[in-house]
Design an enzyme around this catalytic site. Structure first.
Site, short mmCIF file in Angstrom:
data_model
loop_
_atom_site.label_atom_id
_atom_site.label_comp_id
_atom_site.label_asym_id
_atom_site.label_seq_id
_atom_site.Cartn_x
_atom_site.Cartn_y
_atom_site.Cartn_z
N GLY A 19 0.71 -1.28 0.09
CA GLY A 19 -0.13 0.06 -0.01
C GLY A 19 0.87 1.32 -0.04
CB VAL A 21 1.17 3.68 4.70
CG1 VAL A 21 2.12 3.49 6.12
CG2 VAL A 21 0.48 4.97 4.89
CB SER A 47 -0.35 -8.22 -2.99
OG SER A 47 -1.12 -7.34 -3.23
NE ARG A 106 -4.76 6.62 14.57
CZ ARG A 106 -5.35 6.70 13.34
NH1 ARG A 106 -6.51 7.57 13.29
NH2 ARG A 106 -4.74 6.50 12.27
CB CYS A 135 -1.46 11.24 8.34
SG CYS A 135 -2.98 11.08 7.68
CB SER A 165 -0.82 9.86 -0.50
OG SER A 165 -0.32 10.80 0.16
CE LYS A 220 -10.16 8.43 12.33
NZ LYS A 220 -9.87 7.83 10.67
NE ARG A 242 -8.76 12.99 1.59
CZ ARG A 242 -7.90 12.49 2.53
NH1 ARG A 242 -6.75 12.66 2.60
NH2 ARG A 242 -8.60 11.69 3.46
CG HIS A 249 -2.00 15.28 5.38
ND1 HIS A 249 -2.26 15.02 4.08
CD2 HIS A 249 -2.60 14.35 6.14
CE1 HIS A 249 -2.87 13.82 4.13
NE2 HIS A 249 -2.99 13.52 5.25
CG ASN A 322 0.22 12.35 3.49
OD1 ASN A 322 0.84 13.21 2.75
ND2 ASN A 322 -0.65 11.35 3.25
P1 A2P Z 1 -3.20 -5.47 -1.61
O1 A2P Z 1 -2.18 -4.61 -2.33
O2 A2P Z 1 -3.00 -6.85 -1.67
O3 A2P Z 1 -4.50 -4.86 -2.04
P2 A2P Z 1 -3.65 1.57 0.51
O4 A2P Z 1 -3.90 2.09 1.79
O5 A2P Z 1 -2.66 2.17 -0.29
O6 A2P Z 1 -4.96 1.30 -0.28
O7 A2P Z 1 -3.08 0.09 0.76
C1 A2P Z 1 -3.78 -0.72 1.34
C2 A2P Z 1 -2.98 -2.21 1.97
O8 A2P Z 1 -3.64 -2.91 2.74
C3 A2P Z 1 -2.45 -2.79 0.75
O9 A2P Z 1 -1.14 -3.24 1.08
C4 A2P Z 1 -3.49 -3.87 0.47
O10 A2P Z 1 -2.78 -5.03 0.05
C5 A2P Z 1 -3.54 -4.22 2.09
N1 A2P Z 1 -4.90 -5.05 2.23
C6 A2P Z 1 -6.19 -4.78 1.88
N2 A2P Z 1 -6.98 -5.51 2.16
C7 A2P Z 1 -6.38 -6.39 2.73
C8 A2P Z 1 -6.50 -7.73 3.50
N3 A2P Z 1 -7.77 -8.24 3.35
N4 A2P Z 1 -5.69 -8.51 3.95
C9 A2P Z 1 -4.33 -8.07 3.91
N5 A2P Z 1 -4.02 -6.77 3.50
C10 A2P Z 1 -4.88 -6.14 2.76
#
Ligand code: A2P
Length: 344
Positions: A19, A21, A47, A106, A135, A165, A220, A242, A249, A322
């Site tokens: 993702g 972050v 992934s 949190r 963030c 982001s 928050k 946003r 940010h 952020n």
């Molecule tokens: P994936 O790339 O396989 O979807 P962002 O905040 O940029 O959208 O990233 C979200 C992150 O959380 C990505 O790494 C995403 O993996 C991961 N993610 C989303 N759903 C799940 C899940 N069910 N189990 C594990 N990781 C997840």
């Protein structure tokens, strides 16, 4: 491999490694002398099998499962609320420290909410789930903590200008796609991530609408600031917006202090605070802005001036990446602080 003062090396699992972050987390861990033994990259089943190069090794992304985090000393979680809810307790039960980027933990009274420069001492409760703030909260509490010991903070009004982001990789793609369409003449482009077009627009709506007409993001900021600063009665109101910026940010902050603090003194206090930097030279258009601060570690302050509406008031402008101090860097610094305090 790096060693630290303890001579120990640590196993890390990153949930959400693919993702927005997660990628920054890996970039920071590559460059920082973190005492790393092993790194496990976890994401969704989508992934699994993809490869990411970190510190010279091609690592394979695995599906997030309880088995996959076994043996980790630290589990960093930046994925979905559901994953944080499920996996932080599993990590803690397995003997790891879960450092969580979601809003799920949190405000739990048993979970420390940490910005190491501000409240590292809260780690001494020895908890195994530690939360990082939203963030937009992190830069604010750093600026407040710089001023508070000299003149206690009484009231805060903040308006944010938050990059896409903060919503994640899909939101960044939405901004790019809509920008292209808008430059080709399209208007009122429907979005999938945001309720209205974000390209060439701004939306005073982050999270969902809650009590008193404030959004969840605004609540928050208020609740997290009170918790981190140990000021449960702090008077505070936030408006979170946003904006069509990819990374960093920005925040316009008006703060009322117990006693007046001159802008020059505030500038010196902010510049001396760990993790902060001041860019404040209006004569040469010197102030922090998102394009300049994206990819940098510090929280930047500028436009530091008297708030003319109150004798003890200060106005300032904060900008910070952020994904770094707002998320991944703060998470890594928490792990470093726990190692330094011999809690891991
Ligand atoms: P994936 O790339 O396989 O979807 P962002 O905040 O940029 O959208 O990233 C979200 C992150 O959380 C990505 O790494 C995403 O993996 C991961 N993610 C989303 N759903 C799940 C899940 N069910 N189990 C594990 N990781 C997840």
């Amino acid at each position: 491999m790096d060693t630290n003062g303890n001579g120990r090396l640590y196993n890390i699992a990153v949930i959400g490694a693919t993702g927005a972050v997660g990628k920054v987390f890996l970039d920071i861990i590559e460059k920082r002398p973190f005492p790393l033994k092993s790194l496990k990259l976890l994401a969704s089943a989508r992934s699994a099998g993809s490869r990411i190069r970190v510190r010279g090794d091609d690592l394979t992304v695995e599906e997030t499962t309880p088995q996959a985090i076994r043996g980790a000393d630290f589990v960093f979680i930046s994925a979905t609320d559901e994953i944080s809810q499920e996996y932080a307790p599993i990590a803690a039960r397995e003997g790891a420290v879960a450092i969580d980027d979601s809003g799920v933990w949190r405000m739990d009274p048993d979970v420390p909410l940490i910005v190491p420069e501000v409240n590292a001492a809260d780690l001494d409760a020895g908890r195994r789930i530690v939360a990082i703030p939203n963030c937009s909260t992190t830069p604010l509490v750093m600026a407040l903590a710089a001023l508070h010991p000299v003149s206690p903070v009484r009231r805060v009004v903040v308006s944010t200008y938050q990059s896409v982001s903060g919503t994640g990789a899909a939101a960044m793609r939405e901004l790019t796609d809509q920008s292209r369409q808008a430059l080709d003449g399209a208007t009122n482009i429907p979005g999938e991530v945001y309720p209205h077009q974000i390209a060439f627009n701004l939306l005073p709506h982050i999270g969902s609408f809650k009590e008193e007409g404030y959004t969840s993001e605004e609540w928050k900021m208020v609740r997290e600031t009170r918790k981190i600063m140990h000021l449960p009665d702090l008077q505070m109101a936030a408006t979170t917006v946003r904006v069509p910026v990819y990374v960093s940010h920005s925040e316009s902050v008006n703060v009322v202090l117990a006693e007046p603090v001159a802008p020059e003194q505030a500038r010196a206090l902010l510049a001396a605070f760990p993790g902060m930097a001041v860019i404040d030279d209006p004569a040469v258009a010197g102030y922090p802005h998102p394009v300049q601060t994206a990819g940098a570690d510090p929280v930047y302050a500028g436009r530091i001036r008297r708030d003319l509406s109150h004798p003890n008031g200060l106005a300032m402008w904060l900008v910070s990446d952020n994904l770094r101090k707002g998320a991944a860097l703060n998470a890594i610094q928490i792990a470093e602080a726990m190692i330094e305090r011999k809690q891991v």
